[in-house]
Motif scaffolding. Structure first.
Motif, PDB file in Angstrom:
ATOM      1  N   ARG A  61      77.113  73.860  99.066  1.00 13.95           N
ATOM      2  CA  ARG A  61      78.199  74.544  99.765  1.00 13.95           C
ATOM      3  C   ARG A  61      79.038  75.366  98.784  1.00 13.95           C
ATOM      4  O   ARG A  61      79.497  76.452  99.103  1.00 13.95           O
ATOM      5  CB  ARG A  61      79.061  73.517 100.484  1.00 13.95           C
ATOM      6  CG  ARG A  61      80.038  74.143 101.406  1.00 13.95           C
ATOM      7  CD  ARG A  61      80.648  73.133 102.318  1.00 13.95           C
ATOM      8  NE  ARG A  61      81.559  73.811 103.229  1.00 13.95           N
ATOM      9  CZ  ARG A  61      82.515  73.212 103.861  1.00 13.95           C
ATOM     10  NH1 ARG A  61      82.676  71.919 103.730  1.00 13.95           N
ATOM     11  NH2 ARG A  61      83.294  73.870 104.652  1.00 13.95           N
ATOM     12  N   ARG A  62      79.215  74.839  97.600  1.00 12.78           N
ATOM     13  CA  ARG A  62      79.988  75.548  96.578  1.00 12.78           C
ATOM     14  C   ARG A  62      79.305  76.857  96.191  1.00 12.78           C
ATOM     15  O   ARG A  62      79.937  77.904  96.117  1.00 12.78           O
ATOM     16  CB  ARG A  62      80.152  74.655  95.351  1.00 12.78           C
ATOM     17  CG  ARG A  62      80.969  75.278  94.242  1.00 12.78           C
ATOM     18  CD  ARG A  62      81.124  74.294  93.103  1.00 12.78           C
ATOM     19  NE  ARG A  62      79.851  73.728  92.701  1.00 12.78           N
ATOM     20  CZ  ARG A  62      79.301  73.919  91.511  1.00 12.78           C
ATOM     21  NH1 ARG A  62      79.908  74.624  90.607  1.00 12.78           N
ATOM     22  NH2 ARG A  62      78.142  73.380  91.218  1.00 12.78           N
ATOM     23  N   ASP A  64      77.194  78.495  97.989  1.00 12.44           N
ATOM     24  CA  ASP A  64      77.246  79.332  99.184  1.00 12.44           C
ATOM     25  C   ASP A  64      78.576  80.085  99.240  1.00 12.44           C
ATOM     26  O   ASP A  64      78.610  81.304  99.437  1.00 12.44           O
ATOM     27  CB  ASP A  64      77.067  78.439 100.420  1.00 12.44           C
ATOM     28  CG  ASP A  64      77.064  79.205 101.714  1.00 12.44           C
ATOM     29  OD1 ASP A  64      76.556  80.340 101.739  1.00 12.44           O
ATOM     30  OD2 ASP A  64      77.553  78.643 102.721  1.00 12.44           O
ATOM     31  N   ARG A  65      79.657  79.379  99.061  1.00 13.04           N
ATOM     32  CA  ARG A  65      80.995  80.014  99.099  1.00 13.04           C
ATOM     33  C   ARG A  65      81.153  81.031  97.972  1.00 13.04           C
ATOM     34  O   ARG A  65      81.711  82.105  98.168  1.00 13.04           O
ATOM     35  CB  ARG A  65      82.094  78.961  98.994  1.00 13.04           C
ATOM     36  CG  ARG A  65      82.224  78.119 100.202  1.00 13.04           C
ATOM     37  CD  ARG A  65      82.805  78.932 101.339  1.00 13.04           C
ATOM     38  NE  ARG A  65      82.832  78.117 102.516  1.00 13.04           N
ATOM     39  CZ  ARG A  65      82.402  78.515 103.707  1.00 13.04           C
ATOM     40  NH1 ARG A  65      81.922  79.706 103.858  1.00 13.04           N
ATOM     41  NH2 ARG A  65      82.445  77.723 104.726  1.00 13.04           N
ATOM     42  N   GLU A  68      79.177  84.128  98.882  1.00 16.86           N
ATOM     43  CA  GLU A  68      79.859  84.867  99.942  1.00 16.86           C
ATOM     44  C   GLU A  68      81.056  85.635  99.392  1.00 16.86           C
ATOM     45  O   GLU A  68      81.298  86.787  99.777  1.00 16.86           O
ATOM     46  CB  GLU A  68      80.336  83.913 101.040  1.00 16.86           C
ATOM     47  CG  GLU A  68      79.242  83.387 101.911  1.00 16.86           C
ATOM     48  CD  GLU A  68      79.745  82.336 102.887  1.00 16.86           C
ATOM     49  OE1 GLU A  68      80.939  81.944 102.832  1.00 16.86           O
ATOM     50  OE2 GLU A  68      78.925  81.879 103.706  1.00 16.86           O
ATOM     51  N   ALA A 114      86.965  82.918  99.862  1.00 15.29           N
ATOM     52  CA  ALA A 114      85.675  82.258  99.623  1.00 15.29           C
ATOM     53  C   ALA A 114      85.558  81.791  98.172  1.00 15.29           C
ATOM     54  O   ALA A 114      85.071  80.684  97.906  1.00 15.29           O
ATOM     55  CB  ALA A 114      84.529  83.199  99.984  1.00 15.29           C
ATOM     56  N   GLN A 117      87.807  78.768  97.769  1.00 15.51           N
ATOM     57  CA  GLN A 117      87.182  77.580  98.345  1.00 15.51           C
ATOM     58  C   GLN A 117      86.069  77.057  97.441  1.00 15.51           C
ATOM     59  O   GLN A 117      85.899  75.849  97.293  1.00 15.51           O
ATOM     60  CB  GLN A 117      86.620  77.885  99.728  1.00 15.51           C
ATOM     61  CG  GLN A 117      87.682  78.049 100.780  1.00 15.51           C
ATOM     62  CD  GLN A 117      87.117  78.463 102.122  1.00 15.51           C
ATOM     63  OE1 GLN A 117      85.990  78.942 102.222  1.00 15.51           O
ATOM     64  NE2 GLN A 117      87.917  78.297 103.161  1.00 15.51           N
ATOM     65  N   SER A 118      85.331  77.963  96.833  1.00 17.19           N
ATOM     66  CA  SER A 118      84.270  77.549  95.908  1.00 17.19           C
ATOM     67  C   SER A 118      84.851  76.801  94.718  1.00 17.19           C
ATOM     68  O   SER A 118      84.330  75.758  94.317  1.00 17.19           O
ATOM     69  CB  SER A 118      83.489  78.775  95.427  1.00 17.19           C
ATOM     70  OG  SER A 118      82.634  78.442  94.375  1.00 17.19           O
TER      71      SER A 118
END
Length: 132
Positions: A61-62, A64-65, A68, A114, A117-118
């Motif tokens: 998920r990290r 991915d963020r 993005e 993003a 968040q990462s």
């Protein structure tokens, strides 16, 4: 579909340019509107394609963020360069400029959020979270 639509827009634009049906001022306004429309179509196509590729390749998920965020910031840079190029080529009215600035702000804010968040995910999970 978005890329096919973009190709058709460019084809129509060339056909209208060859017909010579607009005055110089009308042609400037038409070019500015069509350039914005083509830019929005290209931006959406690049965004959708980028999100698809990121979703297929993300390992966490990290990551991915982060991807993005980088994509959105890269699209913001491309949008800015395109906007500057458009202003050099044709006269752009205030409404179009405000819309372009709103899109730029949304891209930059989305990219910043993003990336934030990462970074937050890397602090809280230490990269152990798997992809969605």
């Amino acid at each position: 579909m978005q890329l096919v639509s973009l190709a058709m827009q460019i084809s129509d634009w060339q056909a209208i340019a060859g017909a010579g049906i607009f005055s110089a001022a009308e042609w400037q306004r038409y070019c500015a509107r069509e350039a914005l429309h083509c830019g929005c179509s290209g931006l959406m196509a690049a965004g959708f394609l980028g999100c698809f590729v990121i979703g297929q390749r993300a390992k966490s998920r990290r990551a991915d963020r982060r991807a993005e965020g980088v994509l959105l910031l890269a699209l913001a840079v491309v949008w800015t360069v395109g906007g500057v190029g458009l202003r050099m080529a044709v006269a752009v009215d205030l409404g179009q400029e405000l819309f372009e600035l709103a899109v730029l702000a949304a891209l930059a804010a989305g990219g910043g959020v993003a990336l934030w968040q990462s970074a937050r995910l890397s602090k809280t999970t230490s990269g152990e979270e798997t992809a969605r």
